[in-house]
Scaffold this motif. Structure first.
Motif, short mmCIF file in Angstrom:
data_model
loop_
_atom_site.label_atom_id
_atom_site.label_comp_id
_atom_site.label_asym_id
_atom_site.label_seq_id
_atom_site.Cartn_x
_atom_site.Cartn_y
_atom_site.Cartn_z
N VAL A 1 -6.45 -11.79 -6.04
CA VAL A 1 -4.90 -11.38 -5.93
C VAL A 1 -4.34 -11.98 -4.72
O VAL A 1 -3.13 -11.74 -4.22
CB VAL A 1 -4.79 -9.86 -5.75
N MET A 2 -5.03 -13.00 -4.32
CA MET A 2 -4.25 -13.54 -2.97
C MET A 2 -3.03 -14.60 -3.39
O MET A 2 -2.12 -14.77 -2.55
CB MET A 2 -5.45 -14.41 -2.14
N ALA A 3 -3.13 -15.06 -4.59
CA ALA A 3 -2.08 -15.66 -5.08
C ALA A 3 -0.61 -14.84 -4.86
O ALA A 3 0.41 -15.35 -4.72
CB ALA A 3 -2.03 -16.48 -6.29
N GLN A 4 -0.83 -13.59 -5.54
CA GLN A 4 0.24 -12.86 -5.78
C GLN A 4 0.76 -12.41 -3.99
O GLN A 4 2.23 -12.43 -3.86
CB GLN A 4 0.00 -11.32 -6.35
N VAL A 5 -0.07 -12.15 -3.34
CA VAL A 5 0.08 -12.19 -1.78
C VAL A 5 0.92 -13.02 -1.24
O VAL A 5 2.10 -12.95 -0.65
CB VAL A 5 -0.75 -11.71 -1.03
N LEU A 6 0.49 -14.30 -1.52
CA LEU A 6 0.99 -15.47 -1.04
C LEU A 6 2.68 -15.64 -1.41
O LEU A 6 3.49 -16.04 -0.65
CB LEU A 6 0.19 -16.90 -1.31
N ARG A 7 2.60 -15.48 -2.83
CA ARG A 7 3.97 -16.00 -3.52
C ARG A 7 4.96 -14.78 -2.85
O ARG A 7 6.17 -14.84 -3.16
CB ARG A 7 3.84 -15.85 -4.87
N HIS A 8 4.52 -13.54 -2.76
CA HIS A 8 5.40 -12.57 -1.82
C HIS A 8 6.07 -13.04 -0.53
O HIS A 8 6.86 -12.17 -0.11
CB HIS A 8 4.71 -11.13 -1.98
N HIS A 9 5.63 -14.19 -0.12
CA HIS A 9 6.09 -14.65 1.11
C HIS A 9 6.95 -15.70 0.72
O HIS A 9 7.58 -16.20 1.81
CB HIS A 9 4.92 -15.10 2.07
#
Length: 258
Positions: free
Chosen positions: A186-194
């Motif tokens: 789920v790291m991609a979702q976390v990054l795109r939330h920035h």
């Protein structure tokens, strides 16, 4: 009777810078010393710089040091022995002090211009590329770039504009949740939330708005108090307004969680 020495008294009336020579009894000639010119009665110091720049290069300064003596010194921006001076390109060393992403152009002997290369912006001394590139140039943001590369996320390499909130490198390295997010995929979702698309929001802009939507699709709440911009009530902007060609980067002290 004895011959009269015309040079015996007061140098025969010759200049102090001349030699008195007896010719016939009672007569003499006055000859200026080396380095002087004149009729012997009046002798003037020869300045070699007055003719042909004293034999110096056209880009050198001739300075008289004595009678018919001079030294040659190359002008600023030139090097050599003064007799021969060669132009020194300001751009030949360290790109003239321009940015590594700039083109240095010599304009005059002591001047040059610095112009950012295509696809870079700045004053020529500091040139910036797109924000995806700029992440690598700052230790505070390089870890975020590492995670983007690991997941092949290149959204912010596009034309933009984008606003990017980057958790500082030490935060990304020390927060234990990061490893869990990576393991769970789920790291991609976390990054795109920035990331925020279609907006180039400077710090001053953020002080006047309450909500924005990240590329992940979730809202980011913004509050401004005590001269600080805070996101989602816990992440404070600690470095701001790193402007690139396609957006702006702000560094924050916490990770934003969707």
């Amino acid at each position: 009777c004895s011959a009269i020495d015309a040079c015996k008294t007061s140098n025969g009336g010759c200049s102090a810078k001349a030699e008195c020579r007896r010719t016939t009894p009672g007569n003499r000639v006055c000859i200026c010393n080396a380095g002087y010119t004149g009729d012997g009665i009046v002798c003037i110091e020869i300045n070699p710089c007055l003719e042909n720049n004293g034999g110096c290069d056209r880009n050198a300064e001739c300075t008289q040091t004595g009678p018919n003596e001079a030294v040659c010194n190359c002008l600023k921006g030139y090097s050599g022995d003064g007799k021969r001076c060669t132009y020194i390109s300001l751009c030949s060393q360290n790109n003239g002090g321009c940015s590594e992403f700039a083109i240095c152009n010599d304009t005059q002997s002591t001047e040059r211009t610095c112009t950012c290369k295509p696809n870079y912006i700045g004053d020529g001394f500091n040139c910036r590329g797109n924000i995806f590139q700029e992440l690598l140039r700052n230790s505070n943001t390089s870890r975020f770039r590492y995670h983007l590369e690991a997941l092949s996320i290149r959204d912010i390499a596009g034309p933009g504009p984008f606003t990017l909130f980057v958790p500082a490198t030490d935060i990304l390295k020390s927060d234990p949740r990061v490893k869990d997010w990576v393991d769970k995929g789920v790291m991609a979702q976390v990054l795109r939330h920035h990331m925020v698309g279609c907006a180039n929001l400077l710090y001053s802009d953020l002080t006047t708005i309450n909500n924005i939507t990240s590329l992940h699709g979730d809202p980011i709440r913004i509050s401004y108090s005590q001269n600080s911009v805070v996101l989602n009530n816990n992440a404070e902007i600690i470095l701001s307004d790193a402007v690139g060609t396609n957006g702006v980067i702000h560094v924050i002290n916490q990770i934003l969680v969707p």
